[in-house]
Scaffold this motif. Structure first.
Motif, short mmCIF file in Angstrom:
data_model
loop_
_atom_site.label_atom_id
_atom_site.label_comp_id
_atom_site.label_asym_id
_atom_site.label_seq_id
_atom_site.Cartn_x
_atom_site.Cartn_y
_atom_site.Cartn_z
N LEU A 1 2.18 13.94 5.23
CA LEU A 1 2.68 14.16 6.61
C LEU A 1 1.89 15.26 7.30
O LEU A 1 1.47 15.12 8.45
N ALA A 2 1.70 16.35 6.58
CA ALA A 2 0.95 17.48 7.16
C ALA A 2 -0.49 17.07 7.44
O ALA A 2 -1.07 17.45 8.47
N ALA A 3 -1.08 16.29 6.53
CA ALA A 3 -2.46 15.84 6.73
C ALA A 3 -2.55 14.97 7.98
O ALA A 3 -3.44 15.13 8.82
N HIS A 4 -1.58 14.07 8.12
CA HIS A 4 -1.57 13.17 9.29
C HIS A 4 -1.47 13.99 10.58
O HIS A 4 -2.21 13.76 11.54
N ASP A 5 -0.59 14.97 10.58
CA ASP A 5 -0.36 15.78 11.78
C ASP A 5 -1.59 16.60 12.16
O ASP A 5 -1.77 16.96 13.31
N ASN A 6 -2.42 16.88 11.15
CA ASN A 6 -3.60 17.72 11.38
C ASN A 6 -4.91 16.95 11.32
O ASN A 6 -5.99 17.54 11.24
N SER A 7 -4.82 15.62 11.34
CA SER A 7 -6.01 14.75 11.27
C SER A 7 -6.90 15.07 10.09
O SER A 7 -8.14 15.05 10.18
N GLY B 1 0.79 -1.24 0.00
CA GLY B 1 0.00 0.00 0.00
C GLY B 1 0.81 1.28 0.00
O GLY B 1 0.25 2.37 0.11
N ASP B 2 2.14 1.19 -0.14
CA ASP B 2 2.94 2.42 -0.27
C ASP B 2 2.63 3.06 -1.63
O ASP B 2 2.35 2.37 -2.61
N VAL B 3 2.72 4.39 -1.68
CA VAL B 3 2.23 5.15 -2.83
C VAL B 3 3.31 6.05 -3.43
O VAL B 3 3.79 6.97 -2.76
N ALA B 4 3.69 5.80 -4.67
CA ALA B 4 4.57 6.76 -5.37
C ALA B 4 3.68 7.76 -6.10
O ALA B 4 2.75 7.37 -6.81
N ASN B 5 3.95 9.02 -5.91
CA ASN B 5 3.25 10.06 -6.66
C ASN B 5 4.18 11.26 -6.81
O ASN B 5 5.31 11.27 -6.30
N LYS B 6 3.72 12.25 -7.52
CA LYS B 6 4.54 13.43 -7.85
C LYS B 6 5.24 13.97 -6.61
O LYS B 6 4.65 14.03 -5.53
N ILE B 7 6.47 14.39 -6.80
CA ILE B 7 7.29 14.90 -5.70
C ILE B 7 6.51 15.97 -4.90
O ILE B 7 5.90 16.86 -5.50
N GLY B 8 6.53 15.82 -3.59
CA GLY B 8 5.78 16.75 -2.75
C GLY B 8 4.55 16.12 -2.13
O GLY B 8 4.00 16.62 -1.14
N THR B 9 4.11 14.99 -2.69
CA THR B 9 2.92 14.32 -2.15
C THR B 9 3.16 13.89 -0.70
O THR B 9 2.30 14.05 0.18
N TYR B 10 4.34 13.32 -0.45
CA TYR B 10 4.68 12.83 0.89
C TYR B 10 4.56 13.93 1.95
O TYR B 10 4.00 13.73 3.04
N ARG C 1 -13.20 -0.56 -7.99
CA ARG C 1 -14.05 -1.55 -7.31
C ARG C 1 -14.50 -1.08 -5.95
O ARG C 1 -15.05 -1.85 -5.16
N GLY C 2 -14.21 0.13 -5.60
CA GLY C 2 -14.66 0.67 -4.32
C GLY C 2 -13.49 1.11 -3.47
O GLY C 2 -12.37 1.28 -3.95
N LEU C 3 -13.78 1.30 -2.17
CA LEU C 3 -12.77 1.82 -1.25
C LEU C 3 -12.10 0.67 -0.53
O LEU C 3 -12.73 -0.36 -0.26
N CYS C 4 -10.84 0.86 -0.19
CA CYS C 4 -10.17 -0.15 0.64
C CYS C 4 -9.09 0.50 1.47
O CYS C 4 -8.67 1.64 1.21
N ALA C 5 -8.63 -0.26 2.46
CA ALA C 5 -7.51 0.22 3.29
C ALA C 5 -6.25 0.22 2.45
O ALA C 5 -6.10 -0.60 1.52
N ALA C 6 -5.32 1.10 2.77
CA ALA C 6 -4.03 1.14 2.09
C ALA C 6 -3.12 0.09 2.72
O ALA C 6 -2.23 0.40 3.51
N SER C 7 -3.38 -1.15 2.35
CA SER C 7 -2.61 -2.27 2.91
C SER C 7 -2.73 -3.44 1.94
O SER C 7 -3.58 -3.44 1.05
N PRO D 1 4.31 6.56 2.66
CA PRO D 1 4.08 5.26 3.30
C PRO D 1 2.59 5.00 3.49
O PRO D 1 1.81 5.92 3.77
N ALA D 2 2.20 3.73 3.37
CA ALA D 2 0.79 3.35 3.47
C ALA D 2 0.14 3.87 4.75
O ALA D 2 -1.04 4.24 4.75
N GLY D 3 0.93 3.93 5.82
CA GLY D 3 0.37 4.35 7.11
C GLY D 3 -0.14 5.78 7.13
O GLY D 3 -0.89 6.16 8.02
#
Ligand code: MRU
Length: 364
Positions: free
Chosen positions: A261-267, A248-257, A343-349, A332-334
């Motif tokens: 991180l900011a989204a995680h820190d701010n819920s 479930g790790d995700v490669a995307n355009k530079i800056g996504t990570y 096919r719908g939604l799923c956990a990133a795992s 990172p998937a976490g």
């Protein structure tokens, strides 16, 4: 999607047997199309980012194979075309997936029908991509509807990075498809568009798309997202991806990570929209994904339009300043709240992905 009221896909066959694409290096200043008549034309279009975005890179490569087999349908030519196209962009896995599909469709057939089989397969890949993205849009719409219900009629603020809209695919897009559908359904929303340095796919392409569809949005400097999240001005993030690994790790355009991180820190929920063609079942985790290194001039220069209408490229750094330009990063998937797939939604795992795509996970 429409440009000036006329419906367009990003790639389509011409009656003369060539393929037409929208030249994304010219947007938003000029709308021009390019005719791809040979394998080399297709490889150049991908390499020079005339076409870009993981699903569209795949579709263009598929047509590139078909164009190559028209010239020479031998096994050697097929392998040569495959290898040339496979090297054009290293991170987007859809490229390799599409090449394999067209090679499989062509290889064990008599030579005289190989080109036709490859052409049919390329057209199928393009058509399937449209339907896949439409479904991603529908599943993502449910998320946006739920999030909007908590806003008491105020606009839902969504942040996106790079361009994962219809220009990155054949139509609809991945991350932007739910946004178009929500807007069409009358859900009030507003999109923060990361400019996405160094190539500015957000400012040049995503803003162009959203503006064309009438979706309220504002371009922000790449560094503004964290501040807006702290200020409570982002309700959710949704981005596309170039490759998702088994875990479930995700490669995307530079800056996504950094945004994750900011989204995680701010819920703030952080969603990734992807077609199953972007899952790389052969790689266990994101550290194994090849990251494209691009030229330094993309960092030290910028292209824009002057008041007289001419489009120019200028230096923004002192002459000779060195620059580094990794094109993608791995989130990172976490840090990912969930995947939005056809096919719908799923956990990133791995469990989440295998629950939706058991056969794909088993065979690769
Ligand atoms: O370098 P690009 O413009 O090809 O990168 C595009 C992206 O990073 C997109 O987010 C990704 O391909 C997903 S497209 C639906």
């Amino acid at each position: 999607m429409k440009i000036g009221g006329k419906p367009y896909r990003t790639i389509w066959p011409n009656v003369d047997g060539s393929v037409e694409v929208i030249d994304q290096t010219r947007l938003p200043h000029r709308f021009e199309t390019r005719r791809l008549a040979t394998l080399e034309d297709a490889a150049h279009a991908i390499r020079a980012m005339i076409v870009r975005g993981a699903p569209l890179i795949g579709a263009t490569a598929a047509y590139g194979m078909a164009l190559a087999l028209r010239e020479d349908a031998s096994d050697e030519a097929l392998d040569r075309a495959h290898d040339l196209l496979a090297e054009t962009r290293p991170t987007a896995i859809n490229l390799r997936w599409a090449l394999k599909r067209v090679c499989d469709a062509g290889r064990n057939r008599p030579r005289e029908i190989r080109a036709e089989a490859a052409w049919r397969e390329a057209a199928l890949i393009a058509d399937e991509d449209v339907e896949t993205c439409r479904r991603i849009g529908e599943h993502g719409l449910a998320i946006l509807r739920d999030a909007a219900a908590k806003k008491n009629g105020a606009p839902l603020n969504i942040l996106t990075h790079c361009n994962a809209g219809w220009l990155a695919c054949v139509d609809w897009g991945t991350a932007l498809a739910p946004i178009y559908m929500a807007h069409d359904a009358g859900i009030p929303l507003h999109v923060w568009v990361d400019e996405t340095r160094p190539r500015n796919q957000g400012a040049a392409l995503t803003a162009f798309e959203l503006g064309g569809h009438g979706v309220p949005h504002a371009i922000i400097a790449d560094n503004a997202g964290g501040h807006l999240m702290q200020a409570g001005k982002v309700d959710l993030c949704i981005v596309g991806t170039d490759r998702v690994t088994q875990n479930g790790d995700v490669a995307n355009k530079i800056g996504t990570y950094l945004k994750a991180l900011a989204a995680h820190d701010n819920s703030v929920p952080f969603y990734v929209a992807l077609p199953s063609t972007t899952i790389d079942w052969t790689l266990a985790s994101g550290g194994l994904i090849p990251i494209e290194e691009r030229g330094a001039s993309e960092v030290t220069q910028m292209t824009g339009r002057l008041p007289d209408g001419s489009v120019v490229t200028i230096d923004i750094a002192a002459p000779g300043s060195p620059a580094a330009n990794p094109g993608f990063d791995v989130t990172p998937a976490g840090l990912v709240t969930g995947f939005v797939t056809e096919r719908g939604l799923c956990a990133a795992s791995e469990d989440g992905l295998r629950a939706l795509f058991p056969a794909d996970g088993a065979v690769r």
